[in-house]
Design a protein around this motif. Sequence first.
Motif, PDB file in Angstrom:
ATOM      1  N   THR A  71      36.048  87.080   6.374  1.00 43.65           N
ATOM      2  CA  THR A  71      35.921  86.821   7.816  1.00 43.65           C
ATOM      3  C   THR A  71      36.426  85.421   8.161  1.00 43.65           C
ATOM      4  OG1 THR A  71      33.658  86.023   7.478  1.00 43.65           O
ATOM      5  CG2 THR A  71      33.939  88.356   8.036  1.00 43.65           C
ATOM      6  N   LEU A  72      37.149  84.832   7.240  1.00 42.37           N
ATOM      7  CA  LEU A  72      37.591  83.446   7.388  1.00 42.37           C
ATOM      8  C   LEU A  72      38.395  83.225   8.659  1.00 42.37           C
ATOM      9  CD1 LEU A  72      37.495  80.751   5.854  1.00 42.37           C
ATOM     10  CD2 LEU A  72      39.653  81.374   4.776  1.00 42.37           C
ATOM     11  N   CYS A  73      39.221  84.210   9.037  1.00 40.11           N
ATOM     12  CA  CYS A  73      40.091  84.047  10.207  1.00 40.11           C
ATOM     13  C   CYS A  73      39.414  84.449  11.520  1.00 40.11           C
ATOM     14  CB  CYS A  73      41.373  84.851  10.026  1.00 40.11           C
ATOM     15  SG  CYS A  73      42.402  84.207   8.708  1.00 40.11           S
ATOM     16  N   GLN A  74      38.103  84.698  11.466  1.00 48.24           N
ATOM     17  CA  GLN A  74      37.346  84.974  12.691  1.00 48.24           C
ATOM     18  C   GLN A  74      36.330  83.864  12.980  1.00 48.24           C
ATOM     19  OE1 GLN A  74      38.127  87.903  10.598  1.00 48.24           O
ATOM     20  NE2 GLN A  74      39.762  87.825  12.126  1.00 48.24           N
ATOM     21  N   ARG A  75      35.854  83.228  11.919  1.00 51.29           N
ATOM     22  CA  ARG A  75      34.920  82.110  12.100  1.00 51.29           C
ATOM     23  C   ARG A  75      34.994  81.202  10.874  1.00 51.29           C
ATOM     24  NH1 ARG A  75      31.928  86.779  11.441  1.00 51.29           N
ATOM     25  NH2 ARG A  75      30.698  86.925   9.528  1.00 51.29           N
ATOM     26  N   CYS A  76      34.945  79.899  11.144  1.00 50.03           N
ATOM     27  CA  CYS A  76      35.058  78.925  10.061  1.00 50.03           C
ATOM     28  C   CYS A  76      34.437  77.613  10.530  1.00 50.03           C
ATOM     29  CB  CYS A  76      36.523  78.730   9.673  1.00 50.03           C
ATOM     30  SG  CYS A  76      36.787  77.518   8.371  1.00 50.03           S
ATOM     31  N   SER A  77      33.414  77.154   9.835  1.00 46.66           N
ATOM     32  CA  SER A  77      32.758  75.899  10.199  1.00 46.66           C
ATOM     33  C   SER A  77      33.669  74.716   9.882  1.00 46.66           C
ATOM     34  CB  SER A  77      31.444  75.762   9.430  1.00 46.66           C
ATOM     35  OG  SER A  77      31.703  75.618   8.036  1.00 46.66           O
ATOM     36  N   ASP A  78      33.384  73.572  10.491  1.00 46.55           N
ATOM     37  CA  ASP A  78      34.171  72.360  10.241  1.00 46.55           C
ATOM     38  C   ASP A  78      34.064  71.935   8.785  1.00 46.55           C
ATOM     39  OD1 ASP A  78      34.989  72.258  12.865  1.00 46.55           O
ATOM     40  OD2 ASP A  78      33.411  70.879  13.504  1.00 46.55           O
ATOM     41  N   VAL A 111      41.789  77.344  11.355  1.00 48.82           N
ATOM     42  CA  VAL A 111      41.951  77.893  10.019  1.00 48.82           C
ATOM     43  C   VAL A 111      43.142  78.848   9.957  1.00 48.82           C
ATOM     44  CG1 VAL A 111      40.367  79.837  10.397  1.00 48.82           C
ATOM     45  CG2 VAL A 111      40.721  78.954   8.087  1.00 48.82           C
ATOM     46  N   THR A 112      43.391  79.565  11.050  1.00 46.15           N
ATOM     47  CA  THR A 112      44.550  80.468  11.088  1.00 46.15           C
ATOM     48  C   THR A 112      45.845  79.661  11.017  1.00 46.15           C
ATOM     49  OG1 THR A 112      43.313  82.097  12.376  1.00 46.15           O
ATOM     50  CG2 THR A 112      45.706  82.273  12.405  1.00 46.15           C
ATOM     51  N   LYS A 113      45.908  78.572  11.759  1.00 41.38           N
ATOM     52  CA  LYS A 113      47.094  77.707  11.726  1.00 41.38           C
ATOM     53  C   LYS A 113      47.273  77.075  10.348  1.00 41.38           C
ATOM     54  CE  LYS A 113      46.660  76.807  16.676  1.00 41.38           C
ATOM     55  NZ  LYS A 113      46.270  75.842  17.717  1.00 41.38           N
TER      56      LYS A 113
END
Length: 328
Positions: A71-78, A111-113
């Motif tokens: 799920t990395l490309c849907q949510r990612c903390s700083d 994270v997507t970029k």
Amino acid sequence: MPIYLYWGADEFAIAQATKVLRAKVLDPAWESFNYNKISPEQSDAITQGLNQAMTPPFGAGNRLTWLVDTTLCQRCSDELFGELERTFASLPTTSILLLTSSVKPDSRLKVTKLLQKYAEVREFSPIPPWKGDLLLKQVKQAAQEITVKLTPEAAELLAESVGNDTRQLYSALEKLRLYAGDARRSLTELDVATLVAATQQNTLKLAAAIRQGQVAEALEMVAELLRQNEPALRIVSSLIGEFRRWLWIKLMVESGERDDTAIAKAAEIANPKRLYFLRQEVQPLSSQSLMQTLPLLLELEFSLKDGADDLATMQTKIVELCQLCGSR
């Protein structure tokens, strides 16, 4: 490139691409030491995957770490983003990190970029059934991968027979490979017709029965397709593609277009030679009736996705479509 992101709804195609990647980067003798498949159920799956990816491989070959359904490309903390930045920048060239997801990456996220900068991103979504040129290209690529030689006519028939079902495509090619025996032999249109179950062809016959207003025949065909466990949504998708193709041809012919190449390109037909027969098919129909079929098909698709009974819903709309086409 040591980082890969595979995403899309075609799970079988992703599995095939992962299999190819494993064979390419891992040494079979050391695979059990250097291959890690990490499921999303683990609370620290991403961190664990990054730690594994930073570990040098044992023995020969490379290390492959696979983060499944991430799920990395849907949510990612700083905090996690900072960890990803450090890892991606210093990942050993002998370590391969693979991330797979059925969901399209959110292009708005940092994270997507970051992944677009460091990773090879590949989409694995089913090809729309009306894009004949792309379906044919997919058949040729898969045949080359499995080392099956097909004549141009055989490749076209196989693309028409399996449609955008990659699982059925690879199953059919494996069957054809075993049948051929000799890898140098080119399989013909007759070989494909004999060995491959033409579910897509049966759906095209259903479309033809609807076009001709043959209610009884169409109802019998749709019942048979459902008995063969063909998903109702896949049947509807093929019907939408076929009626869309007929509509494009009718509109372009009515506008005065005579260039077969231009018509084939607009209607997304891989082989312009098919246009002669397609013109004959649409000649009795008006563009108005063809345009009216698409909203009915979209209503049918929506009802099925909303949980309606497959057979009853299909039967109702098939009758409406036959009456619409038969009223000419």
